[in-house]
Write an enzyme that holds these catalytic residues in place. Structure first.
Site, PDB file in Angstrom:
ATOM      1  N   ILE A 102     -50.134  29.402   0.139  1.00  0.00           N
ATOM      2  CA  ILE A 102     -50.988  28.766   1.123  1.00  0.00           C
ATOM      3  C   ILE A 102     -50.311  27.504   1.646  1.00  0.00           C
ATOM      4  O   ILE A 102     -49.538  26.860   0.934  1.00  0.00           O
ATOM      5  CB  ILE A 102     -52.396  28.453   0.518  1.00  0.00           C
ATOM      6  CG1 ILE A 102     -53.361  27.926   1.577  1.00  0.00           C
ATOM      7  CG2 ILE A 102     -52.293  27.537  -0.686  1.00  0.00           C
ATOM      8  CD1 ILE A 102     -54.815  27.866   1.092  1.00  0.00           C
ATOM      9  N   CYS A 103     -50.564  27.188   2.905  1.00  0.00           N
ATOM     10  CA  CYS A 103     -50.111  25.943   3.528  1.00  0.00           C
ATOM     11  C   CYS A 103     -48.586  25.836   3.493  1.00  0.00           C
ATOM     12  O   CYS A 103     -47.868  26.750   3.852  1.00  0.00           O
ATOM     13  CB  CYS A 103     -50.809  24.774   2.844  1.00  0.00           C
ATOM     14  SG  CYS A 103     -50.575  23.158   3.585  1.00  0.00           S
ATOM     15  N   GLY A 104     -48.070  24.711   3.054  1.00  0.00           N
ATOM     16  CA  GLY A 104     -46.637  24.452   3.064  1.00  0.00           C
ATOM     17  C   GLY A 104     -45.822  25.421   2.237  1.00  0.00           C
ATOM     18  O   GLY A 104     -44.629  25.607   2.488  1.00  0.00           O
ATOM     19  N   THR A 106     -45.987  28.500   2.443  1.00  0.00           N
ATOM     20  CA  THR A 106     -45.546  29.565   3.346  1.00  0.00           C
ATOM     21  C   THR A 106     -44.211  29.200   3.993  1.00  0.00           C
ATOM     22  O   THR A 106     -43.374  30.070   4.217  1.00  0.00           O
ATOM     23  CB  THR A 106     -46.596  29.865   4.430  1.00  0.00           C
ATOM     24  OG1 THR A 106     -46.808  28.698   5.235  1.00  0.00           O
ATOM     25  CG2 THR A 106     -47.907  30.325   3.810  1.00  0.00           C
TER      26      THR A 106
END
Length: 197
Positions: A102-104, A106
């Site tokens: 999730i988020c960074g 990725t």
């Protein structure tokens, strides 16, 4: 493979809020959540919470896990310190063990080349484009995406992220999975009765 142990990566600047729904409901449904740090030295989350990792990344093996969860952190975009976590994600996926990012995280997977051939999402497409990855055609502008053993979500979607994890691990299915999402994402009180049945 240990089907009841989930590994949660923790590191400095880890985004606390992104996995609360996921880990709480996994634990309530018979899973054990173990934290994995760069080492076993304490880390400090973005919210200032100190976490003592259960084990070091170098000791983590896919066969001991049902899932590896990678959260956002400022370090994904400011240093290469977390690259070993993305490399470990590759090892997990190669072994057929799911990874949820999730988020960074990725962006870390994009830099590792893990999104080049898989459907995925993130905060926005140009965030991942900045990594130089080659998977832009597989980007989906949606809350969360599951492509085989890989789950991705943007930073504002911790509930959708959890839903995909639960579906992948069989925690909730069908009507109950839908009810869980409606309750925690939409505040639909009528979903509570379905969950309790």
């Amino acid at each position: 493979m240990n089907p009841r142990t989930v590994h949660l990566a923790v590191y400095d600047t880890y985004a606390d809020w992104e996995t609360g729904h996921t880990t709480a409901h996994l634990t309530q449904n018979g899973f054990t959540v173990r934290t994995v740090g760069p080492t076993t030295e304490p880390v400090t989350t973005m919210g200032g919470v100190r976490i003592q990792p259960d084990l070091a990344l170098g000791d983590l093996r896919p066969e001991d896990s049902a899932l590896l969860i990678l959260t956002g952190a400022q370090l994904w975009d400011t240093t290469d310190d977390l690259a070993p976590f993305a490399a470990t994600a590759r090892t997990f996926l190669d072994a057929g063990v799911p990874v949820a990012a999730i988020c960074g995280a990725t962006a870390g997977l994009a830099r590792e080349g893990l999104l080049d051939d898989r459907e995925h999402t993130s905060a926005v497409s140009f965030y991942l484009d900045a990594t130089g990855y080659k998977g832009g055609e597989h980007y989906r502008d949606t809350d969360a995406v599951t492509d085989g053993d890989l789950i991705t979500a943007g930073p504002t979607e911790p509930v959708a992220f959890a839903r995909e994890v639960f579906a992948r691990l069989g925690v909730y299915e069908g009507e109950k999975l839908d009810a869980w999402y409606r309750l925690f994402h939409d505040s639909d009180a009528s979903a509570f009765e379905v969950l309790e049945s």
